[in-house]
Design a protein around this motif. Sequence first.
Motif, PDB file in Angstrom:
ATOM      1  N   ALA A   1     -10.331  46.674 -74.140  1.00  0.00           N
ATOM      2  CA  ALA A   1     -10.486  46.285 -75.613  1.00  0.00           C
ATOM      3  C   ALA A   1     -10.080  47.640 -76.690  1.00  0.00           C
ATOM      4  CB  ALA A   1     -11.999  46.088 -75.898  1.00  0.00           C
ATOM      5  N   ASP A   2     -10.948  48.766 -75.915  1.00  0.00           N
ATOM      6  CA  ASP A   2     -10.375  49.971 -76.370  1.00  0.00           C
ATOM      7  C   ASP A   2      -8.935  50.219 -76.522  1.00  0.00           C
ATOM      8  OD1 ASP A   2     -12.995  50.734 -77.204  1.00  0.00           O
ATOM      9  OD2 ASP A   2     -13.303  52.188 -75.624  1.00  0.00           O
ATOM     10  N   TYR A   3      -8.360  49.905 -75.234  1.00  0.00           N
ATOM     11  CA  TYR A   3      -7.073  50.332 -75.379  1.00  0.00           C
ATOM     12  C   TYR A   3      -6.177  49.337 -76.136  1.00  0.00           C
ATOM     13  CZ  TYR A   3      -2.420  50.393 -72.894  1.00  0.00           C
ATOM     14  OH  TYR A   3      -1.156  50.720 -72.442  1.00  0.00           O
ATOM     15  N   TYR A   4      -6.715  48.148 -76.368  1.00  0.00           N
ATOM     16  CA  TYR A   4      -5.861  47.004 -77.143  1.00  0.00           C
ATOM     17  C   TYR A   4      -5.990  47.848 -78.797  1.00  0.00           C
ATOM     18  CZ  TYR A   4      -5.145  43.246 -80.439  1.00  0.00           C
ATOM     19  OH  TYR A   4      -4.685  42.558 -81.376  1.00  0.00           O
ATOM     20  N   GLU A   5      -7.119  48.085 -79.102  1.00  0.00           N
ATOM     21  CA  GLU A   5      -7.471  48.698 -80.568  1.00  0.00           C
ATOM     22  C   GLU A   5      -6.595  49.890 -80.793  1.00  0.00           C
ATOM     23  OE1 GLU A   5     -10.896  47.161 -82.672  1.00  0.00           O
ATOM     24  OE2 GLU A   5     -11.912  47.978 -80.906  1.00  0.00           O
ATOM     25  N   ALA A   6      -6.369  50.954 -79.682  1.00  0.00           N
ATOM     26  CA  ALA A   6      -5.851  51.785 -79.735  1.00  0.00           C
ATOM     27  C   ALA A   6      -4.159  51.626 -80.180  1.00  0.00           C
ATOM     28  CB  ALA A   6      -6.002  52.784 -78.854  1.00  0.00           C
TER      29      ALA A   6
ATOM     30  N   VAL B   1      -2.860  48.756 -81.470  1.00  0.00           N
ATOM     31  CA  VAL B   1      -2.855  48.234 -82.826  1.00  0.00           C
ATOM     32  C   VAL B   1      -2.675  49.444 -83.826  1.00  0.00           C
ATOM     33  CG1 VAL B   1      -4.034  46.801 -84.649  1.00  0.00           C
ATOM     34  CG2 VAL B   1      -3.950  46.105 -82.193  1.00  0.00           C
ATOM     35  N   ALA B   2      -3.711  50.477 -83.670  1.00  0.00           N
ATOM     36  CA  ALA B   2      -3.926  51.409 -84.648  1.00  0.00           C
ATOM     37  C   ALA B   2      -2.678  52.373 -84.436  1.00  0.00           C
ATOM     38  CB  ALA B   2      -4.964  52.014 -84.440  1.00  0.00           C
TER      39      ALA B   2
END
Length: 486
Positions: A335-340, A342-343
């Motif tokens: 989840a952290d990877y995905y959010e990084a 996107v950002a």
Amino acid sequence: MDNNWEAVIGLEVHCQLLTKSKIFSGAATAYGAAPNTQADGVTLGLPGVLPVLNAEALRLAVRFGLAVGANVAERSVFARKHYFYPDLPKGYQISQYELPIVAHGHLDIELPPPVKGDEPVVKRIGITRAHMEEDAGKSLHEAFAGATGIDLNRAGTPLLEIVSEPDIRSAAEAVAYLKKLHQLVVYIGICDGNMQEGSFRCDANVSVRRRGTEKFGTRTETKNVNSFRYVEKAIEYEIERQIEVIEGGGRIIQETRLFDPGTGTTRAMRTKEDANDYRYFPDPDLLPVVVGAAERQAIAAQMPELPEAKRARFMADYGLARYDATVLTGEFALADYYEAVVAGSQADPKLCANWVSGDLLGALNKLGRDITESPVSAAMMAGLIRRMADKTISGKIAKDVFEAMFEGQGDADHIIQARGLVQITDDSAIVAAIEQVMAANPKQLGEYRSGKDKLFGFFVGQTMKATQGKANPEALNRLLKVMLAN
Ligand code: ADP
Ligand code: MG
């Protein structure tokens, strides 16, 4: 299963708490050290030493209680549970009995819907209690002919034993519960979840009753089934066995059984001890454990976002479908990877979701690696998606760039540069390529112009080939339509 029968299942999960030192001493808990190098006086049960509770173990247990909506006891008590076994030097295990730290929680599991494509069915499984205790050592039978070796490194490692209500009705539900619990304890950082190393272990209590009856049947407890697949197999076997025994006129005896992965069967190990056999009593060496409101609040304040909340946020904030949001929040690190990504890419979150859950997870799965071992960092992934979003490369070329990144050939910009993959967006260059293709394929051109529309795809393919896949797809389609028509 025979439809006249219903299974009743309750699971006991032992999960090792992620502390550096043991629950009652400063000895290390790291896995894999040379035998007995992590066994201090407390671990060995030497006379005159006293246990002191590891504050971190308590914090982790409380964090679990809060995560499953349970009551966290203001006052809980350690008790001695007596049994004699070589890997338990004191002759008793320090556990909690009448007053555990956590009681009355629950976990919601998701089951496949009766109609495919519908939302999953949510079922709530009660968590009766969770208590802190110390792990035992290990007996080593293989390395010593005619003798047993004892390794006490594991003895005293903090465990949280999590006991479910007998709310589970099938092997599939048991697996769903275990996976959800496993996800949760790893998410909230209280356990590393490593099942091979024994950090997360399960005992399965199984009984059967005739459908429509209320009273529970006699249960058996199958010990230490240490993979999701084994749990499923062991429970399925045990259900069938019990039905067969009862229908054959026999009765089930309450006993402890052992699962044999080789044959997929269970066999009797010993008759079940009664609580009386353990001669439980409060441990006089340890004070009652007191957790006040302020401490509970401080621990709650450190709670990471839980999987279900994270999924709801991903659906709301990124517009993801439930399925994609479930995959991407499956692990905290993912989840952290995905959010990084996107950002970092500032691109369409759905496009990012497709790349992370499709291409990246697919490539990792093939190697049996998880996200923390990805050769493509979130920043690299974001870099690739940025080049797609700004039309430097097409989605198709991006697949090749991704493969090269995954093989360690550098980041996207480097690979695009080195291979000259920049997309052709200049109309005149694409026109030239189309002219060349039309000239080389007069037969197909004639057929297309006399009504064989299907050949459009042929020309797209040929022109792409002529530009080594670099033509911008929209421009190519637009120009090709005009040029083929004339
Ligand atoms: P013990 O400490 O002796 O193992 P517990 O009362 O703590 O016994 O129960 C252990 C587990 O067995 C719990 O998960 C509980 O839900 C489950 N359980 C209790 N009775 C039954 C039954 N009749 N059939 C299946 N599971 C049961
Ligand atoms: Mg038990």
